[in-house]
Write an enzyme that holds these catalytic residues in place. Sequence first.
Site, mmCIF file in Angstrom:
data_model
loop_
_atom_site.group_PDB
_atom_site.id
_atom_site.type_symbol
_atom_site.label_atom_id
_atom_site.label_comp_id
_atom_site.label_asym_id
_atom_site.label_seq_id
_atom_site.Cartn_x
_atom_site.Cartn_y
_atom_site.Cartn_z
ATOM 1 C CB CYS A 96 40.616 19.972 30.812
ATOM 2 S SG CYS A 96 39.566 19.146 31.996
ATOM 3 C CB ALA A 116 38.564 15.662 33.719
ATOM 4 C CD GLN A 159 40.829 13.787 36.992
ATOM 5 O OE1 GLN A 159 40.747 14.596 36.073
ATOM 6 N NE2 GLN A 159 41.157 14.145 38.221
ATOM 7 C CE1 TYR A 180 34.376 20.421 36.814
ATOM 8 C CE2 TYR A 180 36.442 19.739 37.812
ATOM 9 C CZ TYR A 180 35.744 20.570 36.969
ATOM 10 O OH TYR A 180 36.396 21.566 36.284
ATOM 11 N NE ARG A 205 44.226 15.725 41.138
ATOM 12 C CZ ARG A 205 44.892 16.628 40.425
ATOM 13 N NH1 ARG A 205 44.244 17.494 39.679
ATOM 14 N NH2 ARG A 205 46.206 16.660 40.425
ATOM 15 C CG LEU A 207 51.367 26.950 43.052
ATOM 16 C CD1 LEU A 207 51.054 28.144 43.946
ATOM 17 C CD2 LEU A 207 52.101 27.434 41.789
HETATM 18 C C1 LIG Z 1 45.293 23.374 31.681
HETATM 19 C C2 LIG Z 1 44.855 22.704 32.951
HETATM 20 C C3 LIG Z 1 43.881 21.728 32.911
HETATM 21 C C4 LIG Z 1 43.491 21.050 34.076
HETATM 22 N N1 LIG Z 1 42.602 20.008 34.002
HETATM 23 C C5 LIG Z 1 42.404 19.214 35.080
HETATM 24 C C6 LIG Z 1 41.718 17.979 34.971
HETATM 25 O O1 LIG Z 1 41.328 17.553 33.883
HETATM 26 N N2 LIG Z 1 41.523 17.261 36.097
HETATM 27 C C7 LIG Z 1 42.004 17.673 37.315
HETATM 28 O O2 LIG Z 1 41.806 16.980 38.311
HETATM 29 N N3 LIG Z 1 42.703 18.820 37.431
HETATM 30 C C8 LIG Z 1 42.938 19.567 36.346
HETATM 31 N N4 LIG Z 1 43.724 20.673 36.443
HETATM 32 C C9 LIG Z 1 44.365 20.983 37.739
HETATM 33 C C10 LIG Z 1 45.759 20.359 37.784
HETATM 34 O O3 LIG Z 1 45.730 18.954 37.619
HETATM 35 C C11 LIG Z 1 46.473 20.705 39.093
HETATM 36 O O4 LIG Z 1 45.781 20.102 40.163
HETATM 37 C C12 LIG Z 1 46.562 22.216 39.351
HETATM 38 O O5 LIG Z 1 46.900 22.910 38.155
HETATM 39 C C13 LIG Z 1 47.583 22.542 40.423
HETATM 40 O O6 LIG Z 1 48.847 21.998 40.050
HETATM 41 P P1 LIG Z 1 50.027 22.895 39.407
HETATM 42 O O7 LIG Z 1 50.305 24.006 40.417
HETATM 43 O O8 LIG Z 1 51.179 21.934 39.261
HETATM 44 O O9 LIG Z 1 49.552 23.450 38.103
HETATM 45 C C14 LIG Z 1 44.087 21.395 35.307
HETATM 46 C C15 LIG Z 1 45.056 22.405 35.340
HETATM 47 C C16 LIG Z 1 45.456 23.036 34.188
HETATM 48 C C17 LIG Z 1 46.538 24.089 34.260
#
Ligand SMILES: Cc1cc2nc3c(=O)[nH]c(=O)nc-3n(C[C@H](O)[C@H](O)[C@H](O)COP(=O)(O)O)c2cc1C
Length: 365
Positions: free
Chosen positions: A26, A58, A101, A183, A231, A301
């Site tokens: 997002c 999203a 998504q 959600y 997802r 992560l």
């Molecule tokens: C800025 C930001 C926005 C996110 N928006 C969404 C989203 O729109 N849809 C979603 O499923 N997850 C969203 N997430 C979660 C990420 O897709 C991801 O699942 C989560 O950050 C863990 O992965 P990472 O450790 O690589 O950051 C968002 C994460 C961040 C940091």
Amino acid sequence: MSSTLFSPIRLGGVELENRIVVAPMCQYSSADGCATDWHIAHLGMLANSGAGLVIVEATHVERHGRITHGCMGLYSDESEAALKRVVDFCRRAGTAKLGVQLAHAGRKASSQRPWEGGGALKPGEDPWDTIAPSGLPFGPGWHTPRAMAADDFDRVRGAFVAAAQRAVRIGFDAIELHMAHGYLAHSFMSPVSNRRTDQYGGSLENRMRFPREVAEAVRQAVPRTVALGARITGSDWIDGALTPADAVFCAKTLKAAGFDYVDVSSGGISSDARNPATPGYNVPIAEQVRATGTATRTVGLIVTAPQAEDIVAGGKADMVALARAMLDDPHWGWHAARALGAEIRRPNQYLRSGPALWPGAAPLR
Ligand SMILES: Cc1cc2nc3c(=O)[nH]c(=O)nc-3n(C[C@H](O)[C@H](O)[C@H](O)COP(=O)(O)O)c2cc1C
């Protein structure tokens, strides 16, 4: 050295040139659901990250299904045109395939942007009524949602189908349903948020019913040339709530509905639940889901190239998604290719930044 991370993978009718995916993120930078110039810059950049697939944030199927006033939507001709402009630009500028998504925020809708507090919108902030399986708020201080009635089910199901049709018209390579992070779809599946006593509540099969109905309706609307995935939740990280075994059930249900892949994420069902902070915390769950024979991606992560390579080469997942690491290093895939001895496509304008710039350079870790 041959890298599994940089080997191609087929999802339904779509071939990705590698197994790196930019996770949906997002941006809270849309105007009444319409993508803006921010998205041209942000997604244009990530289309050149070296990832085989970039998933757009999203994107909500109805206006009141948005998380915040700044969230993206695909519920009007204007929002469709705005997103098409961004996608067309990414096609011209970048190398990645593009997915979107589709989401409905349910009881987590009507929220402030993270940098405005991230809580429920206050009375002066133009809040709106939210819907959910049951009239239970996400946490203290959150809106109490209205339990969905028969016409809500029809409308939301129809909105997912209409948004999917818009996504197909825009020309996305992949469409991914958001069934995680607390959600609407996830809130049906989790016993934490679903206390219904009708056919949409009770057993896991009943709690899965509405997400399954949406999935089946969307599958009918999306041609096989477009990869269709979801997802899903690997764990609620709450005792007595969703477990990896439930994720396996969900993946099997989606596979039976004709889905091409799932992405294993977790958490987000209640304001007091916390995800683990360990590297690749969803990977062991993804491994169980992958055993169903469903093409499986995971997220959470995953930060370094050797870590990502180990996950896919070790057969723990078919693809990895990265979110924060991609924002930190928008050429993450280029640097991973250099570290793993793989080739990556770059846009013509950036060709001179290729590996020859660093003869003998130590691989990045
Ligand atoms: C800025 C930001 C926005 C996110 N928006 C969404 C989203 O729109 N849809 C979603 O499923 N997850 C969203 N997430 C979660 C990420 O897709 C991801 O699942 C989560 O950050 C863990 O992965 P990472 O450790 O690589 O950051 C968002 C994460 C961040 C940091």
